[in-house]
Every structure is written in structure tokens, then in C-alpha cells.
Design a protein around this motif. Structure first.
Motif, PDB file in Angstrom:
ATOM      1  N   THR A 123     -57.483  47.353 100.372  1.00 27.23           N
ATOM      2  CA  THR A 123     -56.417  46.369 100.187  1.00 27.23           C
ATOM      3  C   THR A 123     -55.907  46.304  98.747  1.00 27.23           C
ATOM      4  O   THR A 123     -54.927  45.627  98.474  1.00 27.23           O
ATOM      5  CB  THR A 123     -56.874  44.968 100.629  1.00 27.23           C
ATOM      6  OG1 THR A 123     -58.058  44.618  99.892  1.00 27.23           O
ATOM      7  CG2 THR A 123     -57.160  44.938 102.128  1.00 27.23           C
ATOM      8  N   ASP A 124     -56.563  47.031  97.829  1.00 22.95           N
ATOM      9  CA  ASP A 124     -56.078  47.119  96.450  1.00 22.95           C
ATOM     10  C   ASP A 124     -55.142  48.309  96.257  1.00 22.95           C
ATOM     11  O   ASP A 124     -54.782  48.642  95.128  1.00 22.95           O
ATOM     12  CB  ASP A 124     -57.258  47.232  95.468  1.00 22.95           C
ATOM     13  CG  ASP A 124     -58.037  45.935  95.359  1.00 22.95           C
ATOM     14  OD1 ASP A 124     -57.436  44.872  95.612  1.00 22.95           O
ATOM     15  OD2 ASP A 124     -59.233  45.983  95.027  1.00 22.95           O
ATOM     16  N   LEU A 148     -49.064  48.955  95.513  1.00 26.15           N
ATOM     17  CA  LEU A 148     -47.878  48.510  96.239  1.00 26.15           C
ATOM     18  C   LEU A 148     -46.677  49.398  95.912  1.00 26.15           C
ATOM     19  O   LEU A 148     -45.799  49.585  96.758  1.00 26.15           O
ATOM     20  CB  LEU A 148     -47.579  47.043  95.924  1.00 26.15           C
ATOM     21  CG  LEU A 148     -48.642  46.037  96.360  1.00 26.15           C
ATOM     22  CD1 LEU A 148     -48.160  44.610  96.125  1.00 26.15           C
ATOM     23  CD2 LEU A 148     -49.058  46.232  97.805  1.00 26.15           C
ATOM     24  N   ALA A 200     -48.110  50.168 104.649  1.00 23.20           N
ATOM     25  CA  ALA A 200     -49.174  49.302 104.120  1.00 23.20           C
ATOM     26  C   ALA A 200     -50.430  49.436 104.970  1.00 23.20           C
ATOM     27  O   ALA A 200     -51.543  49.520 104.423  1.00 23.20           O
ATOM     28  CB  ALA A 200     -48.707  47.853 104.070  1.00 23.20           C
ATOM     29  N   ASN A 257     -45.892  38.799  97.438  1.00 25.31           N
ATOM     30  CA  ASN A 257     -47.125  39.166  96.738  1.00 25.31           C
ATOM     31  C   ASN A 257     -48.035  39.943  97.688  1.00 25.31           C
ATOM     32  O   ASN A 257     -47.743  40.083  98.881  1.00 25.31           O
ATOM     33  CB  ASN A 257     -47.834  37.917  96.169  1.00 25.31           C
ATOM     34  CG  ASN A 257     -48.109  36.888  97.253  1.00 25.31           C
ATOM     35  OD1 ASN A 257     -48.631  37.198  98.315  1.00 25.31           O
ATOM     36  ND2 ASN A 257     -47.735  35.645  96.984  1.00 25.31           N
ATOM     37  N   ARG A 258     -49.117  40.451  97.163  1.00 24.26           N
ATOM     38  CA  ARG A 258     -50.053  41.281  97.946  1.00 24.26           C
ATOM     39  C   ARG A 258     -50.604  40.516  99.149  1.00 24.26           C
ATOM     40  O   ARG A 258     -50.711  41.058 100.252  1.00 24.26           O
ATOM     41  CB  ARG A 258     -51.199  41.758  97.047  1.00 24.26           C
ATOM     42  CG  ARG A 258     -52.202  42.673  97.762  1.00 24.26           C
ATOM     43  CD  ARG A 258     -53.266  43.163  96.800  1.00 24.26           C
ATOM     44  NE  ARG A 258     -52.702  43.923  95.714  1.00 24.26           N
ATOM     45  CZ  ARG A 258     -52.440  45.234  95.769  1.00 24.26           C
ATOM     46  NH1 ARG A 258     -52.699  45.907  96.857  1.00 24.26           N
ATOM     47  NH2 ARG A 258     -51.918  45.853  94.723  1.00 24.26           N
TER      48      ARG A 258
END
Length: 196
Positions: free
Chosen positions: A37-38, A41, A28, A61-62
Motif C-alpha cells: 500500500t506504500d 502514487l 492501484a 490522498n492515499r
């Protein structure tokens, strides 16, 4: 018999779960640095060698994943605020700390926007970052205000939003590396208390 309402401490992770957690954090960090940050995932999970379900078991979640990724930087920024708390020039200490926030936010495209949106959402996992940051900033701001360097009507919430907005503006203009510093300097002229 009455049941205890206290929650049991979280169970330690099994060794394989701990390895998955660490690999997910590592991937990450890399993905957020490379793609913002988008970042996908699904790609983070794939690069970590796990399924998306494993990622969501660790990070629901993100924002939860972002919070975990930024804990090291958060610790560093909070430590820096403690070091600056006794500085001879309270206003200079506040400015130095704000610059450190902008520099950190610039490491991950999209971080400033996410922090701005989470700043008033106590349910967001990112509030675990923003609350201690606001408290640290409040101490530096109050000290600068008491020294007569900063207007008394300046709030830490407004100052943090401005700082994130400056970081976001700098992110949108990568060909001007001095933009953030110019905008911060321009902003700070409006923070100063009027001369007696």
C-alpha cells in the motif's frame, strides 16, 4: 429567502472521467498487490495513463485511494458477516470471520498497518472501511458473548486491533504461511469465557 443547507447529490462523472477513475483503481489494485500500500502514487497515475493531478482529483490522498480499492473486499467481508450471523456456533462464526479478515489483509502488504493507524482517526478515508467492519464484528462478538463462549470484557476494538496485528506479523514473516492461524488460535484461548 432562506438557503437550503442540504447538499446536492454528486454530479455523475463524464465518460472520460469515469474511464480515468476505473483505470486508476485497476492500476492501484495491481500496484498495491505487487508493491504494498506504500506503492508510488506517481507510478499508479503513470500506469493508468494520467497525470498525478488527475489521480488527486479523484482521490485526494492515499487513504482515499486505498478505501476505493478495498470496497469490493469490504463488501465481501460484510456479506460474510451477515451469513455467519445465524450460525449454530457463534464463537466459530466469529473465528471464521476473523480468519477472513486476516486473509484479506494479507493480499496487500501494508494494509494491516494502515487500518490499525486509521482505526481511531475518524477523518481518515479508511474509517469508511473500519467503521462498518467494527459494526459487523460487534454483532458477531456480542452473539458469541451471549452464548457464553467469549469473555464479556472483550471489546471489538481490541479484537480488530489484535486481528490486524496478527495479519501484520504474518506479513512480516512470509516464509511461515501458518503463522497467522497459529497466532489467531493462541489469541482465542485468551478470549474464551471461564468454564462454569
Amino acid at each position: 429567502m432562506a438557503r437550503s443547507t442540504a447538499q446536492a447529490p454528486p454530479r455523475p462523472m463524464r465518460a472520460d472521467a469515469r474511464r480515468n477513475y476505473e483505470r486508476l483503481l485497476t492500476e492501484a489494485r495491481i500496484s498495491f498487490a505487487e508493491h504494498g500500500t506504500d506503492a508510488s502514487l506517481e507510478d499508479v497515475a503513470r500506469r493508468a495513463g494520467v497525470g498525478i493531478g488527475t489521480l488527486y482529483r479523484h482521490f485526494p490522498n492515499r487513504h482515499a485511494l486505498m478505501n476505493a480499492v478495498f470496497q469490493e473486499a469490504l463488501t465481501s467481508l460484510l456479506e460474510r458477516s451477515r451469513e455467519l450471523a445465524g450460525a449454530d456456533r457463534p464463537c466459530g462464526a466469529l473465528v471464521e470471520w476473523l480468519r477472513a479478515i486476516i486473509t484479506h489483509a494479507g493480499e496487500y502488504r501494508g494494509l494491516s498497518r494502515a487500518l490499525m493507524s486509521a482505526s481511531h482517526d475518524a477523518s481518515s478515508a479508511l474509517s469508511q472501511c473500519s467503521v462498518p467492519m467494527r459494526e459487523a464484528g460487534e454483532r458477531l462478538l456480542v452473539r458469541a458473548q451471549r452464548a457464553g463462549n467469549v469473555r464479556p470484557d472483550v471489546s471489538i476494538d481490541d479484537l480488530m486491533q489484535l486481528t490486524n496485528a496478527i495479519a501484520l506479523a504474518a506479513e512480516q514473516t512470509p516464509d511461515d504461511p501458518q503463522l497467522a492461524d497459529r497466532l489467531l488460535t493462541l489469541t482465542l484461548t485468551g478470549l474464551r469465557a471461564p468454564s462454569a
